[in-house]
Design an enzyme around this catalytic site. Structure first.
Site, PDB file in Angstrom:
ATOM      1  N   SER A  63      21.314  44.159  84.541  1.00 37.02           N
ATOM      2  CA  SER A  63      20.386  44.328  85.676  1.00 37.02           C
ATOM      3  C   SER A  63      20.843  45.346  86.714  1.00 37.02           C
ATOM      4  O   SER A  63      20.053  45.723  87.575  1.00 37.02           O
ATOM      5  CB  SER A  63      20.170  42.995  86.382  1.00 37.02           C
ATOM      6  N   LYS A  66      18.751  48.315  87.141  1.00 38.51           N
ATOM      7  CA  LYS A  66      17.485  48.275  87.900  1.00 38.51           C
ATOM      8  C   LYS A  66      17.560  49.113  89.181  1.00 38.51           C
ATOM      9  O   LYS A  66      16.549  49.627  89.654  1.00 38.51           O
ATOM     10  CB  LYS A  66      17.134  46.820  88.228  1.00 38.51           C
ATOM     11  N   TYR A 190      13.087  49.181  78.739  1.00 43.88           N
ATOM     12  CA  TYR A 190      13.809  48.223  79.600  1.00 43.88           C
ATOM     13  C   TYR A 190      15.071  47.685  78.904  1.00 43.88           C
ATOM     14  O   TYR A 190      16.146  47.639  79.500  1.00 43.88           O
ATOM     15  CB  TYR A 190      12.855  47.091  79.988  1.00 43.88           C
ATOM     16  N   TYR A 242      19.209  37.885  93.330  1.00 39.50           N
ATOM     17  CA  TYR A 242      18.165  36.869  93.040  1.00 39.50           C
ATOM     18  C   TYR A 242      18.259  35.723  94.052  1.00 39.50           C
ATOM     19  O   TYR A 242      18.453  35.973  95.230  1.00 39.50           O
ATOM     20  CB  TYR A 242      18.283  36.378  91.588  1.00 39.50           C
ATOM     21  N   VAL A 260      23.823  40.314  84.166  1.00 39.96           N
ATOM     22  CA  VAL A 260      24.309  39.183  83.359  1.00 39.96           C
ATOM     23  C   VAL A 260      25.469  39.551  82.431  1.00 39.96           C
ATOM     24  O   VAL A 260      26.059  38.671  81.816  1.00 39.96           O
ATOM     25  CB  VAL A 260      23.214  38.480  82.517  1.00 39.96           C
TER      26      VAL A 260
HETATM   27  O1  DON Z   1      16.201  41.100  81.105  1.00 39.68           O
HETATM   28  C1  DON Z   1      17.218  40.431  81.050  1.00 39.68           C
HETATM   29  O2  DON Z   1      17.183  39.213  81.027  1.00 39.68           O
HETATM   30  C2  DON Z   1      18.553  41.147  81.035  1.00 39.68           C
HETATM   31  N1  DON Z   1      18.439  42.375  80.310  1.00 39.68           N
HETATM   32  C3  DON Z   1      19.025  41.478  82.417  1.00 39.68           C
HETATM   33  C4  DON Z   1      19.092  40.284  83.325  1.00 39.68           C
HETATM   34  C5  DON Z   1      20.180  40.345  84.310  1.00 39.68           C
HETATM   35  O3  DON Z   1      21.117  41.094  84.209  1.00 39.68           O
HETATM   36  C6  DON Z   1      20.130  39.338  85.389  1.00 39.68           C
HETATM   37  N2  DON Z   1      21.296  39.425  86.224  1.00 39.68           N
HETATM   38  N3  DON Z   1      22.123  38.827  86.699  1.00 39.68           N
END
Ligand code: DON
Length: 306
Positions: A63, A66, A190, A242, A260
């Site tokens: 993420s 982003k 994405y 978040y 993540v």
């Molecule tokens: O879309 C997703 O679920 C992952 N590619 C990215 C989510 C993420 O990194 C949330 N962060 N803490």
């Protein structure tokens, strides 16, 4: 201030705790990462890098991508981007769908998954998916001044195969008319942006423009205006973690963005860009040791923005 001593001290404090938290397992390829790793790198606006621990081991930025995609989308769309995505914290988990129905398919902010998918749709405009992925990769190489940065295709594929919730979010928003491209195409981009692999040193360099009023002091390249850098930092402070954003501001006091994969990029405006990485996550999906390390860092340096 001896920043090398600060990062060395943080690594020494974290060493006995390696493996705390829980590695993200909803993306199978991320579940395979050794949790007993911790790295930190600080690059200051005068161009010095201080690193310790596993600072040169690449990890999946997830993420954190982003922030960079938002930078590209704002460059393309300007303020009109905000017609399709909001700027408020969601107070819900990163992959939540609950607010979308009442809020007409307009996600709360560009950092929750729904918002990031809309941002990716903006970057995709006028491109084929592979061109949009190429634009993103070139941008990351330009920011880091390092052509070795790559996208890990195995991670992208792994997420594609298990990305049920992201497909649900994207379909829901397409139903509301807030995605211009086919769901499959938008998510293809994405998943690849999330699968960018970087190490802490590279990530700390990539964030420097946000610490230095929009200009990368290492290369002299002007990436965004000072005003836009300030605004992206404001969004990271309020929404970058978040439903853990309030807690991160309380304990760390810096704009930051987590992923993540266990990485966190934090910006000390006017001072430095910082990257930490440790794969074990806390309950809200942010690196457990990484968050604590940043709290130690701002306690030692006084870099909190408050
Ligand atoms: O879309 C997703 O679920 C992952 N590619 C990215 C989510 C993420 O990194 C949330 N962060 N803490």
């Amino acid at each position: 201030m001896d920043l090398q001593a600060v990062v060395d001290e943080i690594v020494a404090k974290m060493s006995p705790r390696l493996g705390e938290g829980k590695v993200a397992d909803y993306i199978p390829e991320l579940a395979r990462v050794d949790p007993k790793q911790f790295g930190i790198a600080i690059t200051t606006v005068d161009g010095q890098t201080y690193m310790a621990g596993d600072a040169t081991v690449p990890f999946s930025i997830q993420s954190i991508s982003k922030v960079f995609m938002l930078t590209l989308a704002l460059g393309k769309m300007g303020e009109s981007a905000w017609k399709r995505v909001g700027r408020e914290p969601s107070g819900s988990s990163f992959n939540s769908i609950v607010q979308l129905e009442h809020e007409h398919g307009i996600p709360r902010n560009p950092f929750i998954n729904a918002g990031a998918i809309v941002v990716t749709d903006m970057v995709l405009a006028g491109h084929k998916p592979r061109e949009a992925i190429g634009e993103f990769l070139r941008f990351m190489r330009y920011l880091t001044d390092d052509d070795t940065v790559i996208i890990d295709a195995k991670v992208a594929k792994s997420e594609h195969l298990t990305g049920y919730r992201n497909f649900a979010l994207a379909n829901f928003m397409r139903g509301f008319g807030n995605l211009e491209h086919a769901v499959e195409l938008v998510l293809g981009v994405y998943f690849h942006q999330c699968a960018l692999a970087m190490n802490c040193v590279q990530l700390s360099r990539a964030g420097l423009y946000l610490a230095n009023r929009g200009t990368n002091p290492l290369t002299g390249f002007s990436v965004v205006s000072p005003k836009r850098a300030r605004r992206i930092n404001a969004l990271m402070l309020t929404c970058g973690h978040y439903d853990g954003s309030g807690d991160f501001a309380y304990h760390v006091g810096l704009p930051g963005k987590s992923g993540v994969g266990g990485g966190i990029m934090a910006i000390a405006p006017g001072k430095a860009s910082i990257a930490v990485w440790s794969p074990g996550l806390n309950k809200v999906g942010n690196s457990a040791l990484g968050s604590e390390a940043l709290e130690m860092l701002t306690t030692r340096t006084g870099w909190s923005v408050f």
